[in-house]
Motif scaffolding. Sequence first.
Motif, short mmCIF file in Angstrom:
data_model
loop_
_atom_site.label_atom_id
_atom_site.label_comp_id
_atom_site.label_asym_id
_atom_site.label_seq_id
_atom_site.Cartn_x
_atom_site.Cartn_y
_atom_site.Cartn_z
N VAL A 88 14.94 104.42 -43.88
CA VAL A 88 16.04 104.01 -44.75
C VAL A 88 15.75 104.43 -46.20
O VAL A 88 16.60 105.03 -46.87
CB VAL A 88 16.27 102.48 -44.67
N ILE A 89 14.56 104.12 -46.67
CA ILE A 89 14.19 104.45 -48.05
C ILE A 89 14.14 105.97 -48.24
O ILE A 89 14.60 106.50 -49.25
CB ILE A 89 12.86 103.78 -48.43
N GLY A 90 13.61 106.69 -47.25
CA GLY A 90 13.56 108.15 -47.31
C GLY A 90 14.95 108.77 -47.39
O GLY A 90 15.17 109.73 -48.14
N ASN A 91 15.89 108.21 -46.64
CA ASN A 91 17.27 108.71 -46.69
C ASN A 91 17.87 108.52 -48.08
O ASN A 91 18.56 109.40 -48.59
CB ASN A 91 18.14 108.00 -45.66
N LYS B 170 27.07 107.39 -46.81
CA LYS B 170 26.63 106.67 -45.61
C LYS B 170 25.29 105.98 -45.80
O LYS B 170 24.94 105.09 -45.03
CB LYS B 170 26.59 107.59 -44.39
N PHE B 171 24.53 106.35 -46.84
CA PHE B 171 23.26 105.69 -47.11
C PHE B 171 23.39 104.61 -48.17
O PHE B 171 22.41 104.00 -48.57
CB PHE B 171 22.20 106.70 -47.55
N VAL C 77 13.75 95.11 -52.79
CA VAL C 77 13.03 95.53 -53.99
C VAL C 77 13.01 97.05 -54.09
O VAL C 77 13.23 97.62 -55.16
CB VAL C 77 11.59 94.96 -53.99
N SER C 78 12.78 97.72 -52.98
CA SER C 78 12.74 99.18 -52.97
C SER C 78 14.09 99.77 -53.36
O SER C 78 14.17 100.69 -54.17
CB SER C 78 12.34 99.70 -51.59
N VAL C 79 15.16 99.23 -52.78
CA VAL C 79 16.50 99.73 -53.08
C VAL C 79 16.84 99.46 -54.54
O VAL C 79 17.42 100.31 -55.22
CB VAL C 79 17.53 99.11 -52.12
N PRO D 137 23.14 101.57 -53.47
CA PRO D 137 23.19 101.15 -52.07
C PRO D 137 23.29 99.63 -51.99
O PRO D 137 22.73 98.93 -52.82
CB PRO D 137 21.86 101.64 -51.50
N ARG D 138 24.02 99.14 -51.01
CA ARG D 138 24.19 97.70 -50.86
C ARG D 138 23.72 97.25 -49.50
O ARG D 138 23.91 97.94 -48.52
CB ARG D 138 25.67 97.33 -51.01
#
Length: 75
Positions: free
Chosen positions: A20-23, A32-33, A59-61, A72-73
């Motif tokens: 997810v984080i890589g995308n 879409k991400f 936290v990453s997002v 991103p949500r």
Amino acid sequence: ALRLIPPGFVEAAIALLLKVIGNIISTPAEPKFRKLKKTNKQVEAKILPCRGALQLLIVSVSTLNLRHRTFPRLL
């Protein structure tokens, strides 16, 4: 009480978090991400049950939002 964690449980959560984080990092403006539903089967099975995984993702997002100015949500 100590809870037994099934083999591969944490590894599966980490693998999905990295994906997810890589995308988001590779294509931060991709619509879409920009959403991740908590009702997604993979999220329900791998991230939500793993203690701290959802918090790490949030936290990453949030950090990526500041860097890439995308939003991103988590729904």
